[in-house]
Design an enzyme around this catalytic site. Structure first.
Site, PDB file in Angstrom:
ATOM      1  CG  LEU A 129      33.486  34.876  51.123  1.00 22.77           C
ATOM      2  CD1 LEU A 129      33.409  34.064  49.526  1.00 22.77           C
ATOM      3  CD2 LEU A 129      32.688  34.139  52.368  1.00 22.77           C
ATOM      4  N   GLY A 185      33.613  43.890  47.123  1.00 23.07           N
ATOM      5  CA  GLY A 185      34.391  43.353  46.340  1.00 23.07           C
ATOM      6  C   GLY A 185      34.955  42.209  46.810  1.00 23.07           C
ATOM      7  N   GLY A 186      35.084  41.190  45.560  1.00 18.79           N
ATOM      8  CA  GLY A 186      36.096  40.482  45.545  1.00 18.79           C
ATOM      9  C   GLY A 186      35.722  39.262  46.682  1.00 18.79           C
ATOM     10  CG  ASP A 187      37.081  36.872  49.521  1.00 16.71           C
ATOM     11  OD1 ASP A 187      38.120  38.208  49.158  1.00 16.71           O
ATOM     12  OD2 ASP A 187      38.428  36.083  49.602  1.00 16.71           O
ATOM     13  CD  GLU A 188      38.256  42.918  51.101  1.00 23.35           C
ATOM     14  OE1 GLU A 188      38.000  44.134  50.849  1.00 23.35           O
ATOM     15  OE2 GLU A 188      39.128  42.538  51.103  1.00 23.35           O
TER      16      GLU A 188
END
Length: 546
Positions: free
Chosen positions: A414, A454-457
């Site tokens: 993102l 994970g995160g925005d991945e």
């Protein structure tokens, strides 16, 4: 089970009783100590005040009597010195007015009594007595002494040893020469009257006693049997230092007393005889109200122990009842009764939680296969977006590329998500990720897999199908970018993010799957560097450090 129930109920009841007993004991002790301190201060101050008031009364009385004798000598004796009957009438009238004067006599300069009250000692030579010798020089006030000449002559209804205080003054003529001495014996009984008048308002105070102590620490006035003995205590020493106050100390009889003290330092022309007044009360008697309060508190605590012990017993019964039913159900399930379900109880949060947890646990054990499948799903699912997680993605990639075939890999990251998190908070960021996850899932075919790493991945794998053309990755990437670019409405606010995409294909770009995944990652970061919100297909011309 019954033994265990009784044990738990007994433990709860005894624990509650012990806690109440402990609190009651501490409260009783603190209350007793506080009450003792307050009582000690109050009674100590009152004893000091009583001693001071009595010392003042003694000094005022001695000043008044000595002033009266001096005025009588100055105004009444000289004109009638040669008229014995007139002198006797004068002395008798004066004694009638002031009955504390046990004996009064007019003595000539050589020590012979010219006239005396009721004619006692008329004509007797008292030149050797201190009351005469000291009276020749001026006003004399002597300390307490036993009667010598008058012991058998004066009435003594009590039978006790008679004591007097001497007051004498010279009688002078118009030229100032001594022409006689007016000698008096002041009855010591008046001091006892003063003592009784001080004790009367405090008769409710048990064993309260007053002492008058001479300068040599001899007890002049005190309880029966103590007069004439020496009193060596700290209170007397403090009083003789002209102090006033109170203390707690051991007396010669071995008891501890609250002791007030004051010093009689005279009044006006009367300089005092160094008397100390001591007031005392036994410490255990003074503490009696505090002790009674402590006992009352302890008794109330005992009653509360019984009451709360009984209440705890009843409460423990309510607690153990559902526990017993849970244990009975567990026994039946262990015996193989498949129809038995673990009961779920309401009431306390702990019992509700325990019964519900055991119910779920037993249900899971009975239906093991379904539970294991559910646990496996949870292990491979991202909790926030409900997409597969990294672990599932890696296993799926390994399984789908183990033989012949093809696959297209997309790495998605993102754009602009961190500022959203920083500005609006993690709650808004999580809401954005959930909606992004849903939009990504809508862009792929049924057997395609898109996962959150994970995160925005995110990452996606599109396995090739035999007999069907490979999907157009560029077109799919445009749809993904368009879907992600749609604003996300969170708490009434429109939040916009974008995404960058890296694309690589297996086995077109490399036969080694991990290498192809690395190519997709390199293409993603190239897209980030070239302006973001775009997709880049990996090619051999792409720099290795892209």
């Amino acid at each position: 089970m019954a033994g265990r129930e009784r044990g738990l109920r007994t433990t709860v009841a005894l624990t509650s009783a012990a806690l109440v007993l402990g609190v009651s004991i501490v409260l009783a002790l603190l209350t007793g100590l506080r009450s003792r301190e307050r009582i000690e201060n109050e009674i100590g101050r009152s004893l000091s005040e009583v001693a001071s008031q009595m010392a003042d009364k003694l000094d005022n009385s001695m000043w008044a009597r000595s002033s009266e004798v001096g005025m009588l000598a100055k105004l009444g004796v000289a004109p009638i010195l040669n008229d014995p009957p007139a002198m006797r009438r004068l002395l008798d009238d004066f004694q009638a007015t002031f009955p504390t004067m046990s004996w009064m006599g007019i003595v000539d300069p050589k020590g012979k009594v010219l006239a005396a009250t009721e004619g006692i000692l008329d004509g007797v030579d008292i030149s050797a007595r201190p009351v005469y010798r000291n009276g020749l020089d001026g006003l004399f006030v002597g300390d307490v002494h036993d009667a010598v000449l008058l012991a058998k002559l004066l009435p003594n209804p009590t039978g006790e040893a008679m004591k007097f205080v001497d007051i004498s003054v010279p009688v002078r003529d118009q030229w100032g020469d001594v022409i006689a001495v007016l000698a008096t014996h002041l009855s010591w009984a008046w001091v006892n009257e003063v003592r009784q008048s001080m004790l009367e308002p405090m008769k409710d105070r048990a064993e309260l006693e007053l002492f008058v102590v001479a300068a040599d620490r001899t007890i002049l006035l005190g309880p029966r049997g103590m007069a004439g003995s020496r009193l060596d205590i700290d209170a007397v020493e403090r009083a003789q230092a002209k102090g006033q106050g109170w203390t707690v100390e051991n007396w010669p009889d071995g008891r501890r007393y609250l002791t007030g003290y004051a010093f009689g330092d005279g009044y006006r022309t009367y300089n005092g005889l160094g008397w100390s007044v001591i007031a005392r009360q036994p410490l255990d008697i003074a503490y009696a109200p505090a002790t009674a309060q402590t006992v009352e508190t302890a008794l109330a605590g005992g009653a509360m122990v019984v009451l709360f012990g009984a209440l705890a017993w009843l409460a423990a019964g309510r607690i153990t009842r559902p526990l017993r039913q849970i244990a009975e159900a567990a026994d039946r399930i262990r015996a193989g009764d498949q129809s038995t379900a673990m009961p779920v109880f309401g009431g306390s949060r702990e019992i509700t939680t325990l019964s519900a947890t055991l119910h779920d646990l037993i249900d899971g054990l009975v239906h093991r296969d379904a539970a294991l499948l559910r646990l496996e799903d949870i292990a491979y699912q991202d909790r926030l977006t409900a997409l597969p997680n990294r672990r599932y993605f890696e296993q799926y990639v390994e399984a789908s590329t183990s033989g012949k075939g093809s696959a297209t890999f997309l790495y998605i990251d993102l754009d602009g998500f961190k500022p959203v998190n920083d500005r609006l908070g993690h709650d808004v960021g999580d809401a954005v990720l959930r909606q992004v996850g849903g939009r990504l899932a809508a862009c792929f075919r049924g057997d395609d897999v898109v996962a959150r790493l994970g995160g925005d991945e995110f990452a996606a794998v599109l396995p090739g199908r035999e007999g069907t053309p490979r999907p157009d990755a560029a077109e799919l990437a445009e749809r993904i970018i368009a879907a992600i670019n749609e604003p996300v409405i969170v708490k009434g606010e429109a939040v916009s993010v974008g995404c960058s995409i890296g694309i690589a294909m297996w086995p077109d770009d490399a036969a080694d799957v991990p290498k192809v995944l690395k190519f997709a990652d390199q293409a993603l970061y190239r897209a980030k560097r070239e302006g973001r919100n775009r997709a880049i297909r990996w090619t051999a011309e792409l720099p290795a450090d892209a």
